[in-house]
Design a protein around this motif. Structure first.
Motif, PDB file in Angstrom:
ATOM      1  N   ALA A 114       0.828  -1.217   0.000  1.00  0.00           N
ATOM      2  CA  ALA A 114       0.000   0.000   0.000  1.00  0.00           C
ATOM      3  C   ALA A 114       0.856   1.258   0.000  1.00  0.00           C
ATOM      4  O   ALA A 114       0.346   2.361   0.140  1.00  0.00           O
ATOM      5  N   GLY A 115       2.191   1.088  -0.111  1.00  0.00           N
ATOM      6  CA  GLY A 115       3.066   2.253  -0.211  1.00  0.00           C
ATOM      7  C   GLY A 115       3.405   2.887   1.125  1.00  0.00           C
ATOM      8  O   GLY A 115       3.866   4.029   1.179  1.00  0.00           O
ATOM      9  N   LEU A 116       3.213   2.139   2.215  1.00  0.00           N
ATOM     10  CA  LEU A 116       3.544   2.697   3.535  1.00  0.00           C
ATOM     11  C   LEU A 116       4.978   2.351   3.927  1.00  0.00           C
ATOM     12  O   LEU A 116       5.581   1.449   3.358  1.00  0.00           O
ATOM     13  N   GLU A 117       5.483   3.054   4.918  1.00  0.00           N
ATOM     14  CA  GLU A 117       6.728   2.641   5.566  1.00  0.00           C
ATOM     15  C   GLU A 117       6.364   1.508   6.521  1.00  0.00           C
ATOM     16  O   GLU A 117       5.344   1.600   7.222  1.00  0.00           O
ATOM     17  N   VAL A 118       7.152   0.431   6.548  1.00  0.00           N
ATOM     18  CA  VAL A 118       6.810  -0.650   7.458  1.00  0.00           C
ATOM     19  C   VAL A 118       8.042  -1.192   8.151  1.00  0.00           C
ATOM     20  O   VAL A 118       9.161  -1.053   7.661  1.00  0.00           O
ATOM     21  N   SER A 119       7.839  -1.807   9.316  1.00  0.00           N
ATOM     22  CA  SER A 119       8.909  -2.587   9.933  1.00  0.00           C
ATOM     23  C   SER A 119       8.294  -3.820  10.569  1.00  0.00           C
ATOM     24  O   SER A 119       7.145  -3.797  11.006  1.00  0.00           O
ATOM     25  N   ARG A 155       5.222  -2.259  12.593  1.00  0.00           N
ATOM     26  CA  ARG A 155       4.814  -0.852  12.471  1.00  0.00           C
ATOM     27  C   ARG A 155       4.488  -0.541  11.016  1.00  0.00           C
ATOM     28  O   ARG A 155       5.187  -0.970  10.101  1.00  0.00           O
ATOM     29  N   LEU A 156       3.430   0.205  10.829  1.00  0.00           N
ATOM     30  CA  LEU A 156       3.044   0.688   9.499  1.00  0.00           C
ATOM     31  C   LEU A 156       2.821   2.181   9.659  1.00  0.00           C
ATOM     32  O   LEU A 156       2.108   2.590  10.574  1.00  0.00           O
ATOM     33  N   SER A 157       3.435   2.958   8.793  1.00  0.00           N
ATOM     34  CA  SER A 157       3.298   4.389   8.997  1.00  0.00           C
ATOM     35  C   SER A 157       3.397   5.156   7.687  1.00  0.00           C
ATOM     36  O   SER A 157       4.058   4.728   6.746  1.00  0.00           O
ATOM     37  N   SER A 158       2.723   6.285   7.642  1.00  0.00           N
ATOM     38  CA  SER A 158       2.855   7.142   6.453  1.00  0.00           C
ATOM     39  C   SER A 158       4.169   7.891   6.483  1.00  0.00           C
ATOM     40  O   SER A 158       4.595   8.452   5.492  1.00  0.00           O
ATOM     41  N   ILE A 162       9.900   5.468   9.777  1.00  0.00           N
ATOM     42  CA  ILE A 162       9.806   4.834  11.094  1.00  0.00           C
ATOM     43  C   ILE A 162      11.130   4.997  11.824  1.00  0.00           C
ATOM     44  O   ILE A 162      12.183   4.651  11.303  1.00  0.00           O
ATOM     45  N   ASP A 163      11.079   5.549  13.031  1.00  0.00           N
ATOM     46  CA  ASP A 163      12.328   5.773  13.760  1.00  0.00           C
ATOM     47  C   ASP A 163      12.858   4.475  14.354  1.00  0.00           C
ATOM     48  O   ASP A 163      14.020   4.147  14.208  1.00  0.00           O
TER      49      ASP A 163
END
Ligand SMILES: Cc1ncc(C[n+]2csc(CCOP(=O)(O)OP(=O)(O)O)c2C)c(N)n1
Ligand code: SF4
Lengths: 94, 488
Positions: B333-338, B357-360, B363-364
């Motif tokens: 979906a084009g998100l940043e993930v870890s 983690r999924l974030s727009s 991700i730190d």
């Protein structure tokens, strides 16, 4: 000879705030032209200072010093006069 | 024409260009290093900086810093910097050099770093003859940690761990790393130098320059060991410490060249550079259609996602796969993930959990200490992580009812016998996907197509894909039924 030879060949610039006063340059300097200051710097160190005479610009103190820029060794630039060919004017730095 | 002002000067020796003009460290102290007065590390830094200046390689040097007093090399050198884990600098340098063959890679290490915890790395790196330069600063002690004995500590030398002085009977003999490495076939240049007086310092500077130059010429592995004063831990003045290097240390560690094939060594051909990112699937034999599409089913623009999930259960319950499908769907979906798995050494019946983690936004940290959603696949996992869930967060619990003593008023709880529900669908092992279905409904963030695509990529068996899709649907329906108000 002109006056240039009466001066030291070198000169030191010491950053009083970077110097931590370890004394390695004083030990290293062959003509013993560096000493510890009487007063303290901002951080409470007695720092290296030029004793006023004798520097030959050999640069040995620079490499003995652990700080990147606490010491800068300067060398006198000896200017050759225009028309060196003319005898008697071999050096006219000042 | 005799006034003082008329004398002109030029800089004979001054600050190297390879140093930053100011060091980005503690506010008040950005004009000086963190080293103690009289520390040899500073002198070695200057020699290396000068070599970099003289060889004109600042824009392609990579310095790999160690753990130890010289951990902060990246504050000082204006080059590419990497800070390696304790002892691992030669391994990291190997990777740097092989992937960027045009770079000049220098590993900088203390004696604790190189000869104790990192003894394996240096040995094998030297044995492979990697074309790197190692600067090995030997002060015969662990300084940064306050003066414990190192493998290089001299016989009789006091340290916090050898209070009566090192004894060969109990601590063995000082390790001569340079001599050991010089028994290997591959190294090109190994020399031990010291900072004990002016002459030694001059020689050390030359050796370091040559060790870097060898690499520039493509000759192979070079290592310079520098006997270096540590006035603080040795409890001496700077001048006495310098004398101790020259009069005491040097007796155990004689100076000199231990290996020099600089003259005969032929420059090695550069290894091929690392492949471009696009070539990696082909190299790995991954077919086009199996590649993650990345951004294939992009989210509605402007939707802000920040999902922190912890999934816990027994090994074998599908904890990690649940997390993977979620993360993979986020990628799609084009998100940043870890996705960070964490499990015990047991393959089955041990506990396992993972952080997702999924974030727009970038991700730190991949750690999820306070999840917004906890998926607990059994009671022990619930009890372990229940308290960590953020107020207002969700717990999806695999159990008939939430244990009474676990009730937290500030959480939403979906408790259901997921294993049983999965069994009804055809296989109890699909319980993780029912839980994921409920989770997706709560999060409401991911396009169904992304979840679908992720599942198909991670689950190869088509019978399982079909079952898992039904399980996801079951989970979504369960959540909608239990919390009709969440939908939307
Ligand atoms: C994996 C790991 N183990 C142990 C430590 C603790 N530690 C930090 S520095 C150090 C020794 C450093 O000694 P040396 O390499 O000789 O460097 P110096 O400080 O003397 O320059 C140790 C053991 C650590 N940071 N990481
Ligand atoms: S403790 Fe020793 S090695 Fe560490 S900075 Fe001070 S003098 Fe240098």
């Amino acid at each position: 000879m002109t006056e240039a030879t009466k001066h030291d060949r070198g000169q030191l610039r010491i950053d009083r705030d970077e110097c931590k006063g370890c004394g390695l340059c004083i030990e290293a300097c062959p003509p013993k032209a560096i000493r510890l200051s009487e007063g303290l710097n901002h951080y409470g160190y007695r720092t290296a200072e030029y004793a006023g005479a004798g520097c030959t610009a050999c640069g040995i103190c620079f490499m003995a010093c652990p700080e990147p820029g606490a010491i800068t060794v300067l060398r006198v630039i000896v200017h050759r006069a225009v028309g060196v060919a003319a005898e008697g004017i071999s050096c006219a730095s000042n | 024409m005799s006034s003082e002002a008329a004398i002109e000067y030029e800089v004979a020796q001054g600050r190297a260009k390879a140093f930053y003009p100011r060091f980005e460290r503690k506010d008040e102290l950005q004009h000086q290093t963190h080293y103690c007065p009289g520390c040899g590390h500073g002198i070695v830094h200057k020699m290396l900086a000068r070599a970099i200046d003289e060889l004109g390689i600042q824009d392609r040097t990579i310095l790999v810093g160690p753990v130890g007093c010289s951990v902060f090399t990246y504050y000082y050198f204006e080059v590419g910097n990497v800070q390696a884990a304790h002892g691992r600098a030669p391994a990291v340098a190997t990777a740097m050099k092989r992937s960027r063959p045009q770079s000049v890679v220098v590993a900088y290490q203390g004696d604790g770093d190189l000869s104790a915890i990192g003894s394996a790395e240096i040995l094998h790196t030297a044995n492979r003859g990697e074309n790197i330069t190692v600067i090995f600063v030997n002060n015969a002690i662990y300084s940064m940690t306050g003066g414990q004995a190192a493998p290089t500590t001299l016989l009789g030398q006091k340290s916090t761990t050898t209070p009566d002085g090192r004894s060969a009977a109990t601590e063995g003999y000082p390790l001569h790393m340079s001599e050991l490495l010089a028994t290997l076939e591959a190294p090109v240049y190994i020399e031990r130098v010291a900072l004990g007086d002016n002459k030694q310092i001059a020689q050390a500077g030359k050796a370091i320059r040559r060790a870097v130059q060898n690499q520039v010429r493509g000759l192979g592995f070079s290592l310079i060991e520098v006997l270096s004063p540590c006035p603080t831990i040795w409890k001496m003045s700077a001048v006495d410490a310098q004398r101790w290097v020259r009069e005491v240390m040097e007796k155990t560690f004689p100076l000199g060249v231990l290996r020099d094939r600089t003259k005969d060594a032929a420059p090695k051909a550069l290894p091929p550079a690392a492949p471009a990112l696009e070539e990696i699937p082909r190299i790995l034999g991954v077919a086009e259609q199996d590649l993650p599409a990345g951004n294939a089913h992009a989210m509605e623009p402007g939707r802000d996602v920040d999902l922190e999930v912890r999934i816990a259960g027994f090994g074998g319950q599908g904890v990690l796969l649940l997390g993977e499908v979620l993360a993979e769907a986020g990628l799609d979906a084009g998100l940043e993930v870890s996705w960070l798995p964490s499990y015990g050494p047991e393959m089955r019946s041990g506990t396992s959990n993972c952080h997702v983690r999924l974030s727009s936004r970038p991700i730190d940290s991949p750690l999820v200490a306070a999840p917004g959603i906890l998926v607990a696949m059994n009671e022990p996992s619930l009890r372990k992580f229940d308290h960590s869930v953020r107020a207002g967060g969700w717990v999806i619990y695999n159990g008939e009812a939430f244990p009474e003593d676990c009730v937290r008023q500030d959480l939403h709880v979906l408790a259901a016998p997921f294993t049983q529900l999965a069994d009804e669908l055809g296989d109890a092992r699909a319980s993780n996907m029912i839980m994921l279905g409920a989770l997706l409904e709560i999060a409401g963030a991911l396009p169904g197509a992304s979840v679908d695509a992720a599942l198909r990529r991670l689950v190869k068996n088509s019978r399982w894909v079909e079952l898992d899709l039904r399980a996801l649907e079951r989970g979504r329906a369960l959540l909608k039924h239990s919390f009709p108000e969440v939908i939307g």
